[in-house]
Structures are given as structure tokens and as C-alpha cells.
Design a protein around this motif. Structure first.
Motif, PDB file in Angstrom:
ATOM      1  N   VAL A 122       0.680  -1.306  -0.038  1.00 36.71           N
ATOM      2  CA  VAL A 122      -0.204  -0.021   0.147  1.00 36.71           C
ATOM      3  C   VAL A 122       0.918   1.223  -0.127  1.00 36.71           C
ATOM      4  N   THR A 123       0.427   2.080  -0.549  1.00 33.55           N
ATOM      5  CA  THR A 123       1.160   3.472  -0.683  1.00 33.55           C
ATOM      6  C   THR A 123       0.231   4.712  -0.001  1.00 33.55           C
ATOM      7  N   ASP A 124       0.851   5.590   0.353  1.00 40.55           N
ATOM      8  CA  ASP A 124       0.085   7.088   0.714  1.00 40.55           C
ATOM      9  C   ASP A 124       1.214   8.157   0.257  1.00 40.55           C
ATOM     10  N   ILE A 125       0.737   9.380   0.270  1.00 41.43           N
ATOM     11  CA  ILE A 125       1.497  10.610   0.361  1.00 41.43           C
ATOM     12  C   ILE A 125       0.871  11.544   1.454  1.00 41.43           C
ATOM     13  N   THR A 126       1.866  12.362   1.808  1.00 48.13           N
ATOM     14  CA  THR A 126       1.599  13.292   2.863  1.00 48.13           C
ATOM     15  C   THR A 126       2.524  14.601   2.523  1.00 48.13           C
ATOM     16  N   TYR A 127       1.940  15.682   3.207  1.00 50.14           N
ATOM     17  CA  TYR A 127       2.593  17.068   2.497  1.00 50.14           C
ATOM     18  C   TYR A 127       3.326  17.461   4.122  1.00 50.14           C
ATOM     19  N   LEU A 128       4.488  18.065   3.936  1.00 47.83           N
ATOM     20  CA  LEU A 128       5.100  18.456   5.154  1.00 47.83           C
ATOM     21  C   LEU A 128       5.624  19.859   4.801  1.00 47.83           C
ATOM     22  N   ARG A 129       5.293  20.789   5.667  1.00 49.82           N
ATOM     23  CA  ARG A 129       5.557  22.272   5.447  1.00 49.82           C
ATOM     24  C   ARG A 129       7.006  22.284   6.039  1.00 49.82           C
ATOM     25  N   THR A 130       7.553  22.912   5.217  1.00 46.65           N
ATOM     26  CA  THR A 130       8.882  23.350   5.338  1.00 46.65           C
ATOM     27  C   THR A 130       9.278  24.947   5.130  1.00 46.65           C
ATOM     28  N   LEU A 131      10.463  25.643   5.497  1.00 51.13           N
ATOM     29  CA  LEU A 131      10.490  26.970   5.181  1.00 51.13           C
ATOM     30  C   LEU A 131      10.316  27.328   3.992  1.00 51.13           C
ATOM     31  N   GLU A 132      10.767  26.433   2.894  1.00 56.79           N
ATOM     32  CA  GLU A 132      10.609  26.620   1.680  1.00 56.79           C
ATOM     33  C   GLU A 132       9.273  26.359   0.932  1.00 56.79           C
ATOM     34  N   GLY A 133       8.443  25.672   1.582  1.00 53.59           N
ATOM     35  CA  GLY A 133       7.051  25.594   0.998  1.00 53.59           C
ATOM     36  C   GLY A 133       6.743  24.051   1.495  1.00 53.59           C
ATOM     37  N   PHE A 134       6.038  23.612   0.588  1.00 51.62           N
ATOM     38  CA  PHE A 134       5.554  22.283   0.961  1.00 51.62           C
ATOM     39  C   PHE A 134       6.408  21.319   0.297  1.00 51.62           C
ATOM     40  N   CYS A 135       6.552  20.085   0.882  1.00 52.55           N
ATOM     41  CA  CYS A 135       7.372  18.782   0.143  1.00 52.55           C
ATOM     42  C   CYS A 135       6.590  17.734   0.603  1.00 52.55           C
ATOM     43  N   TYR A 136       6.635  16.803  -0.372  1.00 51.33           N
ATOM     44  CA  TYR A 136       5.665  15.537  -0.411  1.00 51.33           C
ATOM     45  C   TYR A 136       6.639  14.401  -0.063  1.00 51.33           C
ATOM     46  N   LEU A 137       5.887  13.521   1.118  1.00 55.08           N
ATOM     47  CA  LEU A 137       6.630  12.374   1.412  1.00 55.08           C
ATOM     48  C   LEU A 137       5.839  11.308   1.070  1.00 55.08           C
ATOM     49  N   SER A 138       6.436  10.380   0.272  1.00 52.52           N
ATOM     50  CA  SER A 138       5.632   9.305  -0.259  1.00 52.52           C
ATOM     51  C   SER A 138       6.007   7.937   0.624  1.00 52.52           C
ATOM     52  N   LEU A 139       4.967   7.129   0.708  1.00 51.47           N
ATOM     53  CA  LEU A 139       5.305   5.955   1.742  1.00 51.47           C
ATOM     54  C   LEU A 139       4.757   4.709   0.868  1.00 51.47           C
ATOM     55  N   LEU A 140       5.651   3.630   1.172  1.00 49.84           N
ATOM     56  CA  LEU A 140       5.306   2.437   0.722  1.00 49.84           C
ATOM     57  C   LEU A 140       5.174   1.343   1.871  1.00 49.84           C
ATOM     58  N   MET A 141       4.138   0.730   2.096  1.00 51.22           N
ATOM     59  CA  MET A 141       4.285  -0.210   3.130  1.00 51.22           C
ATOM     60  C   MET A 141       3.790  -1.660   2.664  1.00 51.22           C
ATOM     61  N   ASP A 142       4.405  -2.680   3.433  1.00 49.74           N
ATOM     62  CA  ASP A 142       3.862  -3.988   3.167  1.00 49.74           C
ATOM     63  C   ASP A 142       2.601  -4.236   3.974  1.00 49.74           C
ATOM     64  N   LEU A 143       1.561  -4.669   3.429  1.00 46.28           N
ATOM     65  CA  LEU A 143       0.332  -4.827   4.366  1.00 46.28           C
ATOM     66  C   LEU A 143       0.360  -5.850   5.341  1.00 46.28           C
ATOM     67  N   TYR A 144       1.120  -6.817   4.963  1.00 49.08           N
ATOM     68  CA  TYR A 144       1.224  -8.153   5.773  1.00 49.08           C
ATOM     69  C   TYR A 144       2.182  -7.787   6.808  1.00 49.08           C
ATOM     70  N   SER A 145       3.375  -7.397   6.807  1.00 48.62           N
ATOM     71  CA  SER A 145       4.488  -7.177   7.895  1.00 48.62           C
ATOM     72  C   SER A 145       4.202  -5.790   8.396  1.00 48.62           C
ATOM     73  N   ARG A 146       3.568  -4.961   7.846  1.00 51.68           N
ATOM     74  CA  ARG A 146       3.484  -3.536   8.277  1.00 51.68           C
ATOM     75  C   ARG A 146       4.953  -2.772   8.332  1.00 51.68           C
ATOM     76  N   ARG A 147       5.878  -3.328   7.280  1.00 52.19           N
ATOM     77  CA  ARG A 147       7.190  -2.658   7.187  1.00 52.19           C
ATOM     78  C   ARG A 147       7.295  -1.675   6.006  1.00 52.19           C
ATOM     79  N   GLY A 148       8.027  -0.821   5.980  1.00 57.26           N
ATOM     80  CA  GLY A 148       8.503   0.082   4.953  1.00 57.26           C
ATOM     81  C   GLY A 148       9.035  -0.424   3.922  1.00 57.26           C
ATOM     82  N   LYS A 149       8.854   0.086   2.967  1.00 52.18           N
ATOM     83  CA  LYS A 149       9.667  -0.538   1.734  1.00 52.18           C
ATOM     84  C   LYS A 149      10.750   0.606   1.262  1.00 52.18           C
TER      85      LYS A 149
END
Length: 147
Positions: A120-147
Motif C-alpha cells: 500500500v502507498t500514501d503521500i503526505t505533505y510536509l511544511r518546510t521553510l521553502e514551502g510544501f514537500c511531499y513524502l511518499s510512503l510504501l508499506m507491506d500490508l502483511y508485515s507493516r514494514r516500510g519499503k
């Protein structure tokens, strides 16, 4: 034969003494005086700092010589409609009203039985001094570990 009338007889019928009646009346008057002092102090602080919450109000009142517990202060504020509503810390960053294709959920009810079966994947927005950055996350649904 008539029953005796008066405060003593009424208190006796209710199972209280006259003394407890007068003590309760005195406590009520004392609380009313204290409450009016608290309200005056709160209004004075709110003139300068209108959005001040309960903790800071309690601190300002203590500095003014008015000692009151947090719960009682909040009860008085609520009773007199002086509570400040918290502002929601919400920013809408996603525009869901678009003409792009929305993919259906292929794993709605199924559960993975082994690692690397569903990612599974998702993105989130992070506010920085220069504006927004995107953080993309990938995770194995069975083990709940990031990829």
C-alpha cells in the motif's frame, strides 16, 4: 392540632437542623461573592488578551490574589458562556474534485497471507521553510514494514 410552622419545623421535617440551613445559605453567599470576583478578574484579563484559555486565566487570577481550582474555574466560565472555543488545526491540501481517474480498492476485504503480497502507498505533505514537500510512503500490508 396544627403542626408548628416556621423554619425550625420545616428543617426538622426535612431532616436538617436550622444551623445547617444557615451554614448552607452562608456558603452560597460566599461562593457568589467569590464567583463575581473571578468573573471580574477574567473580564479584566480578557480585555487585554481576548483569547486566553483556562490555564493562563488561572495563572493571571493567582497573580491577582484569587485562588481557584482549574475545574471550578472552567465550570464558572462555562456557566457564564466565557469559554474560548479551540480553533481547528486543519488545512485542506488535497483537491478531490478533479476529472482524473479514481482507482477502486482491490483489497477492501481480503487480508494478505504472506509478505510482499499487498503493498500500500500514501503521500503526505510536509511544511518546510521553502514551502510544501511531499513524502511518499510504501508499506507491506502483511508485515507493516516500510519499503
Amino acid at each position: 392540632m396544627s403542626k408548628p410552622s416556621g423554619l425550625g419545623a420545616l428543617c426538622g421535617e426535612l431532616g436538617y437542623s436550622r444551623q445547617s440551613y444557615y451554614q448552607a445559605k452562608e456558603r452560597e453567599q460566599h461562593r457568589a461573592v467569590e464567583e463575581s470576583a473571578v468573573l471580574a478578574g477574567v473580564r479584566a484579563v480578557r480585555e487585554v488578551l481576548p483569547e486566553t484559555g483556562g490555564r493562563k486565566l488561572q495563572k493571571h487570577l493567582r497573580q491577582a490574589g484569587i485562588l481557584i481550582g482549574r475545574d471550578r474555574l472552567l465550570r464558572i466560565l462555562k456557566h457564564n458562556d466565557l469559554l474560548v472555543r479551540r480553533k481547528k488545526n486543519y488545512r485542506r491540501t488535497t483537491n478531490s474534485n478533479h476529472g482524473l481517474r479514481v482507482y477502486r480498492n482491490l483489497v477492501r476485504e481480503g487480508k494478505p497471507h504472506r509478505p510482499n503480497q499487498v503493498v500500500v502507498t500514501d503521500i503526505t505533505y510536509l511544511r518546510t521553510l521553502e514551502g510544501f514537500c511531499y513524502l511518499s510512503l510504501l508499506m507491506d500490508l502483511y508485515s507493516r514494514r516500510g519499503k
